[in-house]
Each structure stands twice: as structure tokens, then as C-alpha cells.
Write a protein that holds these residues in place. Structure first.
Motif, short mmCIF file in Angstrom:
data_model
loop_
_atom_site.label_atom_id
_atom_site.label_comp_id
_atom_site.label_asym_id
_atom_site.label_seq_id
_atom_site.Cartn_x
_atom_site.Cartn_y
_atom_site.Cartn_z
N TRP A 54 0.85 -1.20 0.00
CA TRP A 54 0.00 0.00 0.00
C TRP A 54 0.89 1.25 0.00
N TYR A 73 -0.03 -1.74 -5.91
CA TYR A 73 -1.45 -1.71 -5.52
C TYR A 73 -2.12 -3.06 -5.78
N TYR A 76 -1.08 -5.41 -3.13
CA TYR A 76 -1.73 -5.05 -1.87
C TYR A 76 -3.12 -5.68 -1.76
N ILE A 77 -3.95 -5.51 -2.80
CA ILE A 77 -5.31 -6.06 -2.69
C ILE A 77 -5.32 -7.59 -2.82
N ALA A 83 -9.21 -5.28 2.28
CA ALA A 83 -8.60 -3.98 2.56
C ALA A 83 -9.61 -2.84 2.48
N ARG A 86 -9.63 -1.06 -0.82
CA ARG A 86 -9.79 -1.87 -2.03
C ARG A 86 -10.65 -1.19 -3.10
N GLU A 90 -9.35 -0.26 -6.78
CA GLU A 90 -9.88 -0.94 -7.98
C GLU A 90 -10.64 0.01 -8.90
#
Length: 103
Positions: A54, A73, A76-77, A83, A86, A90
Motif C-alpha cells: 500500500w 497496488y 496489496y489487494i 482492505a 480496495r 480498484e
């Protein structure tokens, strides 16, 4: 002589990776390049810690390093499907970065 890099954490530190993320972010608020270096080092030690990705995404994005930001990113998700960020990532960050990379 080359400048000696400051050691951010010692192996015997009692901080969790998430606590280390917060310390690094606070320590390097004014220098995205230093923050990237610190989080990349932390990533080598904790490759599956979502907060690292993140923060890397945010710092890479500040530096205009869009390909690295996009990758961070997405990781991270992937690591934290629940998260809180998220939806923003997205629906906004990923499409914006992909558009910049197509230009």
C-alpha cells in the motif's frame, strides 16, 4: 566516501511489520525516494505484508513511477482482499495508472 545509510530497524526489534510500516511512513513523509528505499528493504524481509505494498504504491505514484505503483497496488489487494482501500484502488487508482501507462 559514500554516505552511510541509516539503519532503520535492527533484527531484534519488537515491532510488527505493520508497526514498522507506520514508523517508516512517519520517518520519510518528506522524501518519497527514501520511503521507497525503506519499504523495498522491508519488502525483502516481509514479502507478504500488505501495508508495505500500500505504502509503496502511494510513494511510487507520487514519484510518477506508474508501473511500479500499479504493481504494488495490485499486490496489496491480492494480499488483503478485505482492505479498506480496495474499492478506491480498484475503481480509481488502477484505472488511472493503466490509462497513464497507455499514453
Amino acid at each position: 566516501p559514500a554516505a552511510k545509510k541509516e539503519v532503520l530497524f535492527k533484527p531484534d526489534d519488537d515491532l510488527t511489520p505493520k508497526e514498522q510500516c507506520n514508523v517508516l511512513l512517519t520517518k520519510h513523509l518528506l522524501s518519497p525516494n527514501e520511503a521507497v528505499d525503506a519499504f523495498e528493504e522491508m519488502k525483502r524481509r516481509h514479502p507478504n505484508e500488505a501495508c508495505i505494498y500500500w505504502n509503496l504504491g502511494r510513494k511510487y505514484e507520487q514519484l510518477g513511477r506508474n508501473r511500479q505503483a500499479l504493481s504494488a497496488y495490485k499486490r496489496y489487494i491480492e494480499l488483503d482482499p478485505q482492505a479498506s482501500q480496495r474499492e478506491t484502488i480498484e475503481k480509481k487508482k488502477i484505472p488511472n495508472l493503466e490509462a497513464k501507462l497507455r499514453q
